[in-house]
Each structure stands twice: as structure tokens, then as C-alpha cells.
Design a protein around this motif. Structure first.
Motif, PDB file in Angstrom:
ATOM      1  N   HIS A 132       5.843   5.298  -5.452  1.00  0.00           N
ATOM      2  CA  HIS A 132       6.158   5.262  -6.882  1.00  0.00           C
ATOM      3  C   HIS A 132       5.108   5.969  -7.728  1.00  0.00           C
ATOM      4  O   HIS A 132       5.017   5.716  -8.928  1.00  0.00           O
ATOM      5  N   TYR A 133       4.302   6.837  -7.102  1.00  0.00           N
ATOM      6  CA  TYR A 133       3.354   7.710  -7.803  1.00  0.00           C
ATOM      7  C   TYR A 133       2.306   6.929  -8.578  1.00  0.00           C
ATOM      8  O   TYR A 133       1.757   7.422  -9.558  1.00  0.00           O
ATOM      9  N   ILE A 134       2.019   5.698  -8.151  1.00  0.00           N
ATOM     10  CA  ILE A 134       0.944   4.928  -8.764  1.00  0.00           C
ATOM     11  C   ILE A 134      -0.393   5.488  -8.292  1.00  0.00           C
ATOM     12  O   ILE A 134      -1.359   5.539  -9.046  1.00  0.00           O
ATOM     13  N   THR A 135      -0.424   5.917  -7.038  1.00  0.00           N
ATOM     14  CA  THR A 135      -1.624   6.506  -6.466  1.00  0.00           C
ATOM     15  C   THR A 135      -1.228   7.664  -5.557  1.00  0.00           C
ATOM     16  O   THR A 135      -0.100   7.706  -5.068  1.00  0.00           O
ATOM     17  N   ASP A 136      -2.156   8.581  -5.372  1.00  0.00           N
ATOM     18  CA  ASP A 136      -1.906   9.678  -4.438  1.00  0.00           C
ATOM     19  C   ASP A 136      -2.475   9.378  -3.061  1.00  0.00           C
ATOM     20  O   ASP A 136      -2.325  10.176  -2.150  1.00  0.00           O
ATOM     21  N   HIS A 175       4.031   1.216  -1.224  1.00  0.00           N
ATOM     22  CA  HIS A 175       4.808   1.146  -2.466  1.00  0.00           C
ATOM     23  C   HIS A 175       4.117   1.942  -3.565  1.00  0.00           C
ATOM     24  O   HIS A 175       4.752   2.676  -4.322  1.00  0.00           O
ATOM     25  N   GLY A 176       2.798   1.813  -3.652  1.00  0.00           N
ATOM     26  CA  GLY A 176       2.044   2.558  -4.661  1.00  0.00           C
ATOM     27  C   GLY A 176       2.164   4.055  -4.474  1.00  0.00           C
ATOM     28  O   GLY A 176       2.270   4.812  -5.438  1.00  0.00           O
ATOM     29  N   TRP A 177       2.147   4.506  -3.224  1.00  0.00           N
ATOM     30  CA  TRP A 177       2.284   5.942  -2.965  1.00  0.00           C
ATOM     31  C   TRP A 177       3.703   6.412  -3.281  1.00  0.00           C
ATOM     32  O   TRP A 177       3.898   7.468  -3.884  1.00  0.00           O
ATOM     33  N   GLU A 223       0.830  -1.210   0.000  1.00  0.00           N
ATOM     34  CA  GLU A 223       0.000   0.000   0.000  1.00  0.00           C
ATOM     35  C   GLU A 223       0.862   1.257   0.000  1.00  0.00           C
ATOM     36  O   GLU A 223       0.518   2.256  -0.614  1.00  0.00           O
TER      37      GLU A 223
END
Length: 156
Positions: free
Chosen positions: A96-100, A92-94, A90
Motif C-alpha cells: 500500500h506504498y506506506i514504505t518502500d 501490507h506496508g509495502w 510488514e
């Protein structure tokens, strides 16, 4: 470098000189003088916002006045030995700019029935986690290579 100086001056302005030194002590800046990597991370953290902390104790930072793509980072809880597998999916996504959405927000949105609890990857850590092939000298079930016979071509 200018952003570091701005962050230091802003912290001194907000907390005063005594509060600034107390902040340095509380955040561990005095303990990291011998470790160059940790010192560089701590200096980079000046003026940054702590976005969240995961269940392993890793701190996630964001500083919006630096170059895009370099304004989100993690400070690992375990300072002596760290690798990227210590970051849960959860966060990791933030990172690497996958999600804000931050990791805390995604944990509230994620249904419990999906997914497995995140564990750190221990490959390369200790003898019990290292794979040795069958012919490796450190493999306890090592093959007996004395029975090996080289191939001899048939002469015709």
C-alpha cells in the motif's frame, strides 16, 4: 495489454521458446486455464519482478512500467480461498506504498520484542469462527423466545 505482449516477447528473447514454455509450466500457467481470476493474475505477472515471498508462501510482485498505484500486487499461496488478512503487516506496508522497504527488509529491522505473530482472520470461515447472536437459529445456546410478552400500552 501491450505490457503483457512486451513481457512475453522479452521472456521468449531471454529464455528461448522452449524455455518460455517450461517457464509457463513451472509457474502454473497451465493449471489455471479453468480459473479466470488466477489466469488473469498469471498473465499480469508476465514481465513482473518477484520482490519477495512471505512465510505463508505468498509471492509479491512489482512491475514498474505500468500505472503507478497498480504496479505492486500479491499472488496468494492458497489459490482456492484467499483474503486480505493473509498478508502479514510488514508486506501490507509495502503493498500500500506506506514504505518502500519490502517485508523481508522490515523483518530484519523489527525488534523481536514488539508485535505479535501475524495470523489470518478466519471470520466467516467454518461454523466455529462465525458469530451467531443469541437469537440466531444456529446458536447452540439459543434463547427461549416463547416467554416473550409484547408491550401493551396502559389505557387511561
Amino acid at each position: 495489454m501491450a505490457s503483457v505482449v512486451r513481457g512475453v516477447l522479452r521472456t521468449i528473447k531471454e529464455k528461448g521458446i522452449g524455455g518460455f514454455f517450461k517457464h509457463l509450466r513451472d509457474e502454473g500457467y497451465t493449471n489455471c486455464l479453468l480459473d479466470g481470476n488466477l489466469l488473469q493474475t498469471k498473465i499480469h505477472n508476465i514481465g513482473a519482478t518477484v520482490v519477495g515471498v512471505d512465510k505463508f508462501g505468498n509471492k509479491y510482485y512489482e512491475k514498474l512500467d505500468v500505472q503507478y498505484g497498480r504496479h505492486r500486487w500479491v499472488e496468494y499461496a492458497e489459490k482456492g480461498r484467499y483474503n486480505a488478512s493473509q498478508v502479514p503487516p510488514e508486506w501490507h506496508g509495502w503493498l500500500h506504498y506506506i514504505t518502500d522497504h519490502t517485508g523481508d527488509e522490515l523483518l530484519m529491522l523489527k525488534p523481536r520484542r514488539y508485535g505479535v505473530e501475524h495470523r489470518e482472520n478466519f471470520s466467516g470461515e467454518g461454523e466455529e469462527y462465525i458469530y451467531h447472536s443469541k437469537g440466531h437459529a444456529l446458536n447452540p445456546g439459543q434463547r427461549d423466545w416463547t416467554r416473550y410478552q409484547s408491550w401493551q400500552p396502559v389505557k387511561s
